[in-house]
Write an enzyme that holds these catalytic residues in place. Structure first.
Site, short mmCIF file in Angstrom:
data_model
loop_
_atom_site.label_atom_id
_atom_site.label_comp_id
_atom_site.label_asym_id
_atom_site.label_seq_id
_atom_site.Cartn_x
_atom_site.Cartn_y
_atom_site.Cartn_z
N LYS A 121 -28.89 -4.62 42.11
CA LYS A 121 -29.44 -4.24 40.82
C LYS A 121 -29.62 -5.44 39.90
O LYS A 121 -30.60 -5.54 39.18
CB LYS A 121 -28.50 -3.25 40.13
CG LYS A 121 -28.84 -1.81 40.38
CD LYS A 121 -27.92 -0.91 39.57
CE LYS A 121 -27.92 0.49 40.17
NZ LYS A 121 -26.87 1.34 39.65
N LYS A 155 -14.61 -8.19 34.43
CA LYS A 155 -15.23 -7.69 33.20
C LYS A 155 -14.69 -8.40 31.96
O LYS A 155 -15.41 -8.59 30.99
CB LYS A 155 -15.06 -6.17 33.09
CG LYS A 155 -16.04 -5.45 34.01
CD LYS A 155 -15.73 -4.00 34.15
CE LYS A 155 -16.54 -3.39 35.30
NZ LYS A 155 -16.02 -2.06 35.66
N LYS A 174 -28.07 -9.51 49.88
CA LYS A 174 -28.63 -8.17 49.99
C LYS A 174 -29.28 -7.73 48.69
O LYS A 174 -29.09 -8.35 47.65
CB LYS A 174 -27.54 -7.18 50.42
CG LYS A 174 -26.29 -7.25 49.55
CD LYS A 174 -25.23 -6.30 50.06
CE LYS A 174 -24.05 -6.29 49.13
NZ LYS A 174 -23.53 -5.02 48.75
#
Ligand code: TRP
Length: 341
Positions: A207, A122, A204
């Protein structure tokens, strides 16, 4: 009398997990996580939480927060989460979370927090907003779990480090103040979590990555059909019983999730005998996906349009979570020595 009831072990093990209210849920969320929650609510004392406070560490702009919270609640319920079985609540509706977070912050060292993988990621993603909440994200998560003295936490591999830290904080607390907190472990019925392949044959469903390769629970029928029909195929196998290339294997895997067993088997046989028609297979898969997703999508929309119901759900969840939180916090405060009369 009351005291006795609080310290009595619950008859069932406690399960706790958090869901970040960011974005629309997809088929990967359903088969990888929600389906397990739905199973667990019958077997355990479950606390499922919308992690709205966590989202503030990365999404300070709250313009869409309410909408996102409503959506994640509606989607989980539409998928089978039962608010009469599990406690399903918002993190910010349980203020004891913040209090426990404060105590646990004394158990967490700056060095170990800085070394956390998600923190380092982050920092790279939002160098302009490396706030202390971001640094102590795992402490807040530990507070969520420990607040209900949960033993089992259904999460994927990406959360394993946070869970390890929760164990460390609980352990340090117990050493310092007495054995009060159980150490939580990841739990998914001792089975590997199901991964739903993306439609473009790479990795896979997720989002953030290629939205055209991910099927969302909110996708309209025509969107679902389009996405499925676009998946990559080829001219078909030329040798009987040959191994499937990855992108073909993925289509079979998706079919296995939503189609009837005999339908799946038929295409498997067609493949093995080199008579498969991928166009037909994709059409079948598209229809079965629509059959699977459409009722969920409709249910989500019904819930989203019913403000009273959403309010009721949140109040019911908060009441259950608060009862459990109060019991834990009483033990925690006393163990620390925050009791002066
Ligand atoms: N950090 C988790 C995630 O990113 C969400 C979360 C918040 C959570 N609190 C939790 C998960 C407690 C398990 C237990 O997905």
């Amino acid at each position: 009398m009351e005291k006795k009831r609080e310290t009595l072990p619950t008859s069932r093990q406690v399960v706790m997990s958090g869901i970040r209210p960011t974005g629309f849920l997809h088929l990967g969320n359903y088969f990888g996580a929600i389906r397990n929650y739905v199973k667990m609510q019958d077997d355990f004392d479950c606390y499922f939480m919308v992690a709205d406070l966590h989202s503030l560490t990365t999404h300070p702009d709250t313009k869409e927060l309410k909408q996102n919270v409503h959506r994640v609640i509606a989607e989980n319920i539409a998928c089978g989460l039962d608010v009469d079985k599990a406690a399903f609540y918002c993190q910010s509706h349980v203020p004891e979370t913040a209090e426990l977070y404060l105590y646990l912050n004394m158990m967490a060292y700056k060095g170990e927090l800085e070394k956390t993988t998600t923190f380092k990621d982050k920092v790279r993603l939002q160098p302009q907003n490396v706030n202390a909440g971001l640094l102590t994200y795992p402490v807040l998560q530990a507070a969520d779990i420990i607040l209900h003295r949960a033993k089992y936490v259904p999460v994927g591999k990406d959360q394993e480090q946070h869970l390890e830290m929760a164990r460390t904080f609980a352990n340090r607390f117990n050493h310092r103040y007495g054995d009060v907190l159980p150490e939580p472990i990841a739990f998914n019925y001792n089975q590997p979590l199901l991964k739903v392949p993306s439609l473009d044959g790479t990795g896979k469903m997720s989002k953030s990555e290629n939205q055209n390769a991910t099927l969302y629970l909110a996708d309209e029928d025509e969107v679902i059909r389009k996405k499925v029909m676009k998946t990559k195929t080829d001219a078909g196998p030329v040798k009987q019983n040959s191994t499937k290339p990855d992108y073909i294997e993925n289509i079979f895997e998706l079919m296995h999730l939503v189609s009837r067993e005999d339908v799946f088997k038929k295409f498997e046989e067609d493949y093995n005998s080199c008579t498969i028609r991928y166009g037909d297979m994709k059409k079948q898969l598209a229809e079965d996906m629509v059959t699977f997703i459409a009722p969920i999508r409709a249910k989500v929309n019904t819930i989203l349009n019913d403000g009273n119901y959403l309010k009721e759900v949140m109040e019911k969840g908060a009441a259950k979570a608060n009862a459990s939180a109060n019991a834990t916090m009483k033990l925690v405060r006393e163990a620390i020595g925050l009791k002066y009369y």
